[in-house]
Design a protein around this motif. Structure first.
Motif, short mmCIF file in Angstrom:
data_model
loop_
_atom_site.label_atom_id
_atom_site.label_comp_id
_atom_site.label_asym_id
_atom_site.label_seq_id
_atom_site.Cartn_x
_atom_site.Cartn_y
_atom_site.Cartn_z
N ASP A 138 -43.53 -56.11 68.26
CA ASP A 138 -43.16 -55.12 68.88
C ASP A 138 -43.74 -53.99 68.31
OD1 ASP A 138 -41.65 -55.53 66.73
OD2 ASP A 138 -40.20 -55.80 67.65
N ALA A 139 -44.90 -53.85 67.42
CA ALA A 139 -44.72 -52.69 66.62
C ALA A 139 -44.58 -51.84 67.48
CB ALA A 139 -46.50 -53.21 66.49
N ASP A 140 -46.15 -51.57 69.23
CA ASP A 140 -45.95 -50.81 69.46
C ASP A 140 -44.76 -50.38 69.90
OD1 ASP A 140 -48.91 -51.43 70.43
OD2 ASP A 140 -48.06 -53.42 71.17
N LEU A 141 -44.19 -50.90 70.53
CA LEU A 141 -42.64 -50.72 70.92
C LEU A 141 -41.57 -49.69 69.66
CD1 LEU A 141 -40.30 -49.94 73.31
CD2 LEU A 141 -39.74 -52.41 72.48
N ARG A 142 -41.84 -49.93 69.10
CA ARG A 142 -41.55 -49.08 67.49
C ARG A 142 -41.84 -48.13 67.31
NH1 ARG A 142 -38.68 -52.08 63.36
NH2 ARG A 142 -38.33 -54.31 64.18
N ALA A 143 -43.05 -48.17 67.28
CA ALA A 143 -44.11 -46.51 67.23
C ALA A 143 -44.01 -45.20 67.73
CB ALA A 143 -45.46 -47.27 67.64
N SER A 144 -43.60 -46.14 69.83
CA SER A 144 -43.17 -45.05 70.66
C SER A 144 -41.89 -45.29 70.35
CB SER A 144 -43.05 -46.22 72.46
OG SER A 144 -44.72 -46.54 72.26
N LEU A 145 -40.88 -45.59 70.09
CA LEU A 145 -39.55 -45.45 69.68
C LEU A 145 -39.62 -43.91 68.61
CD1 LEU A 145 -37.09 -48.35 69.95
CD2 LEU A 145 -37.22 -46.48 71.19
N LEU A 146 -40.15 -44.71 67.99
CA LEU A 146 -40.46 -43.04 66.14
C LEU A 146 -41.38 -42.50 67.20
CD1 LEU A 146 -42.29 -45.71 63.93
CD2 LEU A 146 -39.91 -44.36 63.09
N PHE A 181 -36.23 -43.91 60.27
CA PHE A 181 -37.22 -44.37 60.45
C PHE A 181 -37.79 -46.00 59.62
CE2 PHE A 181 -40.08 -40.70 61.42
CZ PHE A 181 -38.90 -40.12 62.43
N GLN A 182 -36.74 -45.28 58.96
CA GLN A 182 -37.31 -47.33 57.84
C GLN A 182 -36.82 -48.16 58.63
OE1 GLN A 182 -34.85 -46.41 54.31
NE2 GLN A 182 -35.95 -44.82 53.11
N SER A 183 -35.88 -48.65 59.06
CA SER A 183 -35.54 -49.67 59.80
C SER A 183 -36.17 -49.60 61.34
CB SER A 183 -34.01 -49.46 60.64
OG SER A 183 -34.64 -48.53 61.51
N LEU A 184 -36.83 -48.61 61.43
CA LEU A 184 -37.94 -49.08 62.64
C LEU A 184 -39.41 -49.80 62.41
CD1 LEU A 184 -36.66 -46.09 64.89
CD2 LEU A 184 -36.75 -48.80 65.48
N THR A 185 -39.44 -48.96 60.49
CA THR A 185 -41.22 -49.34 60.24
C THR A 185 -40.71 -50.41 59.58
OG1 THR A 185 -40.58 -47.70 58.31
CG2 THR A 185 -41.82 -47.34 60.51
N THR A 186 -39.38 -51.50 59.65
CA THR A 186 -39.22 -51.89 58.46
C THR A 186 -39.37 -53.43 59.56
OG1 THR A 186 -38.04 -51.09 56.56
CG2 THR A 186 -38.18 -54.08 56.62
N PRO A 187 -40.32 -54.04 59.65
CA PRO A 187 -40.51 -54.88 60.26
C PRO A 187 -39.25 -56.12 60.90
CG PRO A 187 -42.89 -55.55 59.21
CD PRO A 187 -41.47 -55.20 58.89
N ALA A 188 -38.29 -56.88 59.45
CA ALA A 188 -38.09 -58.05 60.60
C ALA A 188 -36.61 -57.59 59.55
CB ALA A 188 -38.14 -59.19 59.70
N PRO A 189 -36.04 -57.12 58.97
CA PRO A 189 -34.30 -56.80 57.88
C PRO A 189 -33.27 -57.78 59.55
CG PRO A 189 -35.20 -54.78 59.96
CD PRO A 189 -36.41 -56.08 60.19
N CYS B 180 -30.23 -47.17 63.37
CA CYS B 180 -30.73 -46.54 64.00
C CYS B 180 -29.11 -45.80 64.41
CB CYS B 180 -31.37 -45.35 64.79
SG CYS B 180 -33.32 -45.96 64.58
N PHE B 181 -28.56 -46.11 65.55
CA PHE B 181 -27.32 -45.18 65.59
C PHE B 181 -26.13 -45.88 64.19
CE2 PHE B 181 -27.28 -44.41 70.26
CZ PHE B 181 -28.33 -44.64 70.07
N GLN B 182 -25.88 -46.78 63.95
CA GLN B 182 -25.14 -47.23 63.23
C GLN B 182 -25.56 -46.24 62.17
OE1 GLN B 182 -26.42 -51.26 62.37
NE2 GLN B 182 -24.70 -52.10 64.05
N SER B 183 -26.30 -46.38 61.70
CA SER B 183 -26.55 -45.78 60.21
C SER B 183 -26.25 -44.38 60.62
CB SER B 183 -28.26 -45.27 59.77
OG SER B 183 -28.80 -44.88 60.44
#
Lengths: 197, 197
Positions: A138-146, A181-189, B180-183
DNA sequence: GACGTCATTCTACGGTCGTTGACCGGCGAA
DNA sequence: TTCGCCGGTCAACGACCGTAGAATGACGTC
């Protein structure tokens, strides 16, 4: 040995006038958007005749294209965390003084197909780099969200001038956005239970 | 006892025509934005004469105002965490099928002052409720950022149709956005060292 | 059955826009 | 000095827009 401050040559004069027109165009496109900006208004702001704008740039579309040319912000590759921080740094810079050409594109992209394409084209290389840094399906989606977050913030700050966003300091904004940004760029948290798919 | 399926009365016919015009207007405003939508095009789409649109709605501005009337989404108050989840739920609903009237406002807000005001007015009560739920000095800014994120995502999904965002499922998006929303709704947490100011 | 109301259409006005082409005048090369 | 190139202006065309107002014709009321 032409003195720099002497009377300009004809070529210099032309470039100077072109630049004046481009500055006026950028400002008006950013303020009003593509549709509401008229060539006559650009010409008047630049203190020239509308015909001259046509003469130099050919058409309103071409004038827009020339006016919004802007070098894309490089986002260096790296680990996910580094990418997040690089994006925040880039955002901080843009929150300090977003170039008016970018604002012109941002203002016009919802009503002008050319501006929308430019917006896409400008974001694509950075999107790809972000996508590579986050190696998940889902990297594409994460990048788009950013990208959506960044541009949403810029639009509300500079274009809509929503007070809380327009008055805040860049540091304050990027500090609040850092966890995002950290949560969106961090793959599995995990915030809550993720579901396989 | 007028039969529902019988020939409509004159008043019914008028309402029916008005509604047809409003549907056409909403669609065109959402697709093209305020400026590029012409009364003639709206009339043509609704299969009536342009004069009739003026007769019923008075002006293009008033038509726009009537076309984009939409009940705001209630965001119930509660703890910060509850607000975050309520916002995500609301976003999920809007990602499933954003009302075309909202899209018309979204599309036009950058180039039309009236649409911008409507956008502000629609978001204000929710912003206030979010601000109340997050009781910190920077609550306003946090609420504004949440708003910017939501609208950035909606704009790129529905208006720009950026593929990754347009194709993703609502669940996927809100799952990625949850941290994001949580933070942003959680007052004091720490990602990195915060600095006093 | 006559008549006024009203949904609807038609025509047109005034304005603005993008764009065009003729025109002018000074700079620079020959 | 001559003359052509070119930066710059001017006036106008055709298209389209929002809007206004007269005309039409069917419907509902008396």
């Amino acid at each position: 040995m032409t003195e720099p401050s002497a009377r300009p040559t004809r070529a210099q004069q032309r470039l100077r006038t072109e630049e004046r027109i481009l500055v006026a165009a950028r400002q008006l496109f950013a303020e009003l958007g593509y549709e509401r900006t008229t060539i006559r208004a650009v010409a008047s702001t630049a203190d020239v005749d509308a015909g001259l704008v046509m003469h130099y740039f050919g058409s309103k579309d071409l004038l827009f294209a020339r006016a919004v040319e802007v070098p894309a912000d490089e986002v260096p590759a790296g680990t996910a965390g580094e990418v997040a921080e690089a994006l925040l740094t880039s955002l901080g810079r843009r929150l300090t003084g977003e170039p008016v050409a970018s604002l012109a594109v941002l203002r016009s992209m919802l009503t002008n197909a050319d501006a929308a394409d430019r917006y896409r084209a400008a974001g694509e290389p950075q999107l790809n780099q972000i996508t590579e840094a986050i190696a998940t399906p889902d990297a594409d989606l994460r990048a788009s969200l950013l990208s959506a977050i960044i541009h949403g913030v810029l639009a509300e700050r500079y274009l809509l001038r929503l007070t809380h966003l327009a008055d805040a300091s860049p540091e304050q904004i990027i500090d609040l956005l850092r966890p995002c940004f950290q949560s969106l760029t961090t793959p599995a948290p995990a915030a809550t239970k993720p579901q396989g798919a």
